[in-house]
Design a protein around this motif. Structure first.
Motif, PDB file in Angstrom:
ATOM      1  N   THR A 286       0.826  -1.196   0.000  1.00 21.70           N
ATOM      2  CA  THR A 286       0.000   0.000   0.000  1.00 21.70           C
ATOM      3  C   THR A 286       0.865   1.251   0.000  1.00 21.70           C
ATOM      4  O   THR A 286       0.485   2.282  -0.561  1.00 21.70           O
ATOM      5  CB  THR A 286      -0.940   0.009   1.222  1.00 21.70           C
TER       6      THR A 286
ATOM      7  N   THR B 298       0.370   4.369  -2.316  1.00 18.71           N
ATOM      8  CA  THR B 298       0.161   5.666  -1.682  1.00 18.71           C
ATOM      9  C   THR B 298       1.167   6.686  -2.162  1.00 18.71           C
ATOM     10  O   THR B 298       0.844   7.869  -2.345  1.00 18.71           O
ATOM     11  CB  THR B 298       0.243   5.512  -0.157  1.00 18.71           C
TER      12      THR B 298
ATOM     13  N   SER C  92      -3.631  -4.606  -3.322  1.00 17.26           N
ATOM     14  CA  SER C  92      -2.871  -3.549  -2.664  1.00 17.26           C
ATOM     15  C   SER C  92      -2.114  -2.681  -3.662  1.00 17.26           C
ATOM     16  O   SER C  92      -1.789  -1.532  -3.365  1.00 17.26           O
ATOM     17  CB  SER C  92      -1.879  -4.158  -1.663  1.00 17.26           C
TER      18      SER C  92
ATOM     19  N   ARG D 134      -7.109  14.613   2.257  1.00 20.22           N
ATOM     20  CA  ARG D 134      -6.176  13.620   1.727  1.00 20.22           C
ATOM     21  C   ARG D 134      -4.887  13.599   2.542  1.00 20.22           C
ATOM     22  O   ARG D 134      -4.320  12.528   2.803  1.00 20.22           O
ATOM     23  CB  ARG D 134      -5.865  13.920   0.262  1.00 20.22           C
TER      24      ARG D 134
ATOM     25  N   ASN E  26      -5.783  11.990   5.870  1.00 21.03           N
ATOM     26  CA  ASN E  26      -6.171  10.584   5.717  1.00 21.03           C
ATOM     27  C   ASN E  26      -5.019   9.703   5.243  1.00 21.03           C
ATOM     28  O   ASN E  26      -5.129   8.472   5.265  1.00 21.03           O
ATOM     29  CB  ASN E  26      -7.334  10.488   4.722  1.00 21.03           C
ATOM     30  N   LEU E  27      -3.921  10.311   4.816  1.00 20.84           N
ATOM     31  CA  LEU E  27      -2.798   9.547   4.276  1.00 20.84           C
ATOM     32  C   LEU E  27      -2.263   8.503   5.256  1.00 20.84           C
ATOM     33  O   LEU E  27      -2.096   7.339   4.886  1.00 20.84           O
ATOM     34  CB  LEU E  27      -1.685  10.511   3.844  1.00 20.84           C
TER      35      LEU E  27
ATOM     36  N   GLU F  22      -3.779   7.060   7.769  1.00 16.96           N
ATOM     37  CA  GLU F  22      -4.805   6.030   7.980  1.00 16.96           C
ATOM     38  C   GLU F  22      -4.865   5.078   6.795  1.00 16.96           C
ATOM     39  O   GLU F  22      -4.963   3.862   6.954  1.00 16.96           O
ATOM     40  CB  GLU F  22      -6.162   6.710   8.210  1.00 16.96           C
ATOM     41  N   THR F  23      -4.796   5.645   5.578  1.00 19.35           N
ATOM     42  CA  THR F  23      -4.817   4.815   4.378  1.00 19.35           C
ATOM     43  C   THR F  23      -3.590   3.908   4.315  1.00 19.35           C
ATOM     44  O   THR F  23      -3.676   2.731   3.967  1.00 19.35           O
ATOM     45  CB  THR F  23      -4.864   5.707   3.128  1.00 19.35           C
TER      46      THR F  23
ATOM     47  N   ALA G  88      -5.830   1.235   7.336  1.00 20.01           N
ATOM     48  CA  ALA G  88      -6.678   0.550   6.351  1.00 20.01           C
ATOM     49  C   ALA G  88      -6.001  -0.708   5.823  1.00 20.01           C
ATOM     50  O   ALA G  88      -6.651  -1.736   5.592  1.00 20.01           O
ATOM     51  CB  ALA G  88      -7.004   1.494   5.202  1.00 20.01           C
ATOM     52  N   SER G  89      -4.679  -0.660   5.637  1.00 18.88           N
ATOM     53  CA  SER G  89      -3.970  -1.836   5.150  1.00 18.88           C
ATOM     54  C   SER G  89      -3.966  -2.953   6.191  1.00 18.88           C
ATOM     55  O   SER G  89      -4.005  -4.133   5.856  1.00 18.88           O
ATOM     56  CB  SER G  89      -2.530  -1.474   4.763  1.00 18.88           C
TER      57      SER G  89
ATOM     58  N   GLN H  94     -12.976   2.235  12.218  1.00 12.78           N
ATOM     59  CA  GLN H  94     -12.871   1.154  11.238  1.00 12.78           C
ATOM     60  C   GLN H  94     -12.591  -0.182  11.915  1.00 12.78           C
ATOM     61  O   GLN H  94     -13.118  -1.221  11.495  1.00 12.78           O
ATOM     62  CB  GLN H  94     -11.782   1.482  10.210  1.00 12.78           C
TER      63      GLN H  94
END
Length: 509
Positions: A18, A22, A163, A270, A273-274, A276-277, A281-282, A366
């Motif tokens: 990820t 990203t 991914s 963005r 949230n970077l 978290e992503t 999230a991964s 989440q």
């Protein structure tokens, strides 16, 4: 014990992959900001994307999430490898038909719908939004197909290709903006979005071929697997639609503010949230199937949830502080070039500051919502999502006229913080899936360490004011991160072992 290790190793693998996607996504945003700045045309593009997400939010995300528990159980029972999942075949066929028809209808009525979701747009900007909407709607079926095919692969433990799906998409978007954007304007970005979505779909085919999965169109609506999937869809459908409604309301209210407000909010989100992503999230990609497999074992569910929350809070708490304290230099470093001027940077930094608390709330929510879905409770999270949506909508309406885009960002953070707390409480009360005492202690330690580390970061920001953005952001990050880690060691906090455990899992793999 083997399952624990496999989840950790999968989390490390997904995180690494990820990170590659990203990085390309970050480069995409940098190029788009440099070419288009934060102005009327990019605002129109983002609203058009939001309209496409209405169609996606109505069924695609919900169907993909519903497929995973059913397919994961079928995969665990397979003796001779993956052959076919008849319920999934029906789910895929129904999704493609419904979304295809939905996209066509949305395209026909793009004019009045655009007026509804962006009331502040007038004249040429409204016409541009309609044109872009009809283009990006073509990606609806492609994105839905990608999500569903990726869900099947993930259910079989194949996480690599899903991914990496952002890599070809972002490369195409970078080319569309950087090469064709100066000549064809924002239309190049919309076309690139469609082409990139097609590339993401193609990337999901290799793992299915390797598994020997046979996918056939089917409308056998009485198939037992599909009926089980369909039972999970309605509450998830409402949940995903609520998320899209929040974004639409944010952008609708943002359209009444100064030009570029929608883009500033988008870039601010963005940037926040970077992490978290990239990290949380991964983690959930392998965690959700593991929770589904352990749904009948409350002790294992509590352990997995506790581990997920420990990683989330330990990683994201100091990052929230760094984002808030170093918002201006971080925005300048990320986007401050080309058409993205000082005014755009100041507006985006304001959004980052007020969005920062949402980062840790989003990560925790989440984790606990995934656990609720895994144990079969989808109604609770949906009710919480409805309440959070109301908080967000009312907050937007009340705060935006007074505080501008800061009010919109603050309303989002408040709604997510409330949702995280309520979802955790429901998981604890209904399913004993959360150790409330351990969670409270985790949050308490994080708050204490955040106060100490945040004070140090604020002092560093004042001392180095006026320095190069990289120096200022780096110094704030070092002060906050260093003190936070030191505090974990001094307190001998249990979560201090989480990063080391994941590194050991990576070495074993």
């Amino acid at each position: 014990m083997a399952r624990r290790g496999s989840v950790s190793r999968a989390a490390v693998l997904v995180t690494a992959l990820t990170a590659v996607s990203t990085l390309f996504g970050f480069l995409r945003d940098v190029v788009i900001a440099a070419v288009y700045g934060a102005g009327a045309s990019l605002d129109a593009y983002l609203v058009a994307q939001g309209l496409m997400n209405i169609v996606l939010g109505l069924i695609a995300y919900a169907m993909a999430r519903s497929v995973i528990p059913v397919t994961a159980r079928e995969a665990a029972a397979e003796a001779d490898g993956c052959t076919r999942h008849s319920g999934f075949d029906v789910a895929l066929t129904v999704t493609m038909v419904v979304l295809g028809l939905g996209a066509i209808v949305m395209g026909i009525f793009a004019g009045p719908v655009t007026s509804l979701i962006a009331p502040g747009f007038e004249g040429s900007q409204a016409q541009l939004t309609q044109q872009l909407t009809r283009i990006v709607l073509a990606a609806t079926v492609l994105i839905a197909g990608t999500d569903l095919l990726a869900a099947v692969a993930q259910a079989h433990g194949r996480v690599v290709w899903s991914s990496l799906q952002g890599v070809p998409f972002n490369i195409i978007m970078i080319g569309a903006a950087g090469v064709f954007g100066p000549r064809y304007g924002i239309t190049a970005l919309a076309v690139g979005f469609v082409v990139g979505s097609g590339a993401r779909l193609l990337l999901q085919l290799p793992p299915l071929r390797a598994l020997g999965t046979r996918i056939r169109p089917s409308l056998a609506l009485r198939d037992p697997g599909f009926r089980e999937i369909a039972r999970l869809v309605p509450p998830l459908l409402v949940g995903s639609a609520i998320g899209n409604i929040n974004t639409l309301v944010d952008r609708a209210v943002g359209s009444t503010l100064e030009e570029g407000a929608i883009t500033a909010l988008s870039y601010g989100w963005r940037l926040v949230n970077l992490p978290e992503t990239l990290l949380i999230a991964s983690l959930l990609v392998p965690l959700y199937p593991a929770l589904s497999a352990a749904s009948k074992d409350p002790a294992e569910v509590r352990r997995l949830v506790g581990r997920g929350l420990a990683v989330t809070v330990t990683v994201l708490a100091p990052l929230c502080l760094i984002l808030a304290l170093a918002a201006a230099p971080l925005v300048d470093l990320a986007f401050g070039r080309g058409a993205f001027d000082a005014g755009d940077a100041a507006a985006t930094a304001t959004a980052v500051i007020w969005y920062a608390p949402a980062l840790i709330a989003l990560g925790c929510r989440q984790v606990v919502v995934s656990a609720s879905y895994a144990v079969g409770d989808s109604k609770g999270p949906v009710l919480v999502a409805v309440a959070a949506m109301l908080v967000n909508v009312v907050g937007d309406i009340l705060l935006a006229p007074i505080f501008g885009l800061a009010g919109i960002a603050a309303a989002t953070s408040a709604s997510l913080l409330g949702a995280a707390v309520l979802n955790g409480w429901l998981l604890h009360r209904r399913h004993a899936g959360l150790d409330a005492g351990a969670a409270a202690a985790l949050v308490g330690r994080a708050a204490l360490l955040a106060a100490v580390a945040g004070g140090a970061g604020y002092g560093v920001a004042g001392l180095l004011d006026g320095e190069h953005p990289a120096v200022l952001a780096g110094a704030i990050g070092a002060a906050v991160g260093g003190l936070y880690i030191l505090g974990l060691l001094v307190l001998r906090a249990p979560e201090r072992h989480v990063p080391l455990d994941m590194l050991r899992a990576a070495r074993r793999k």
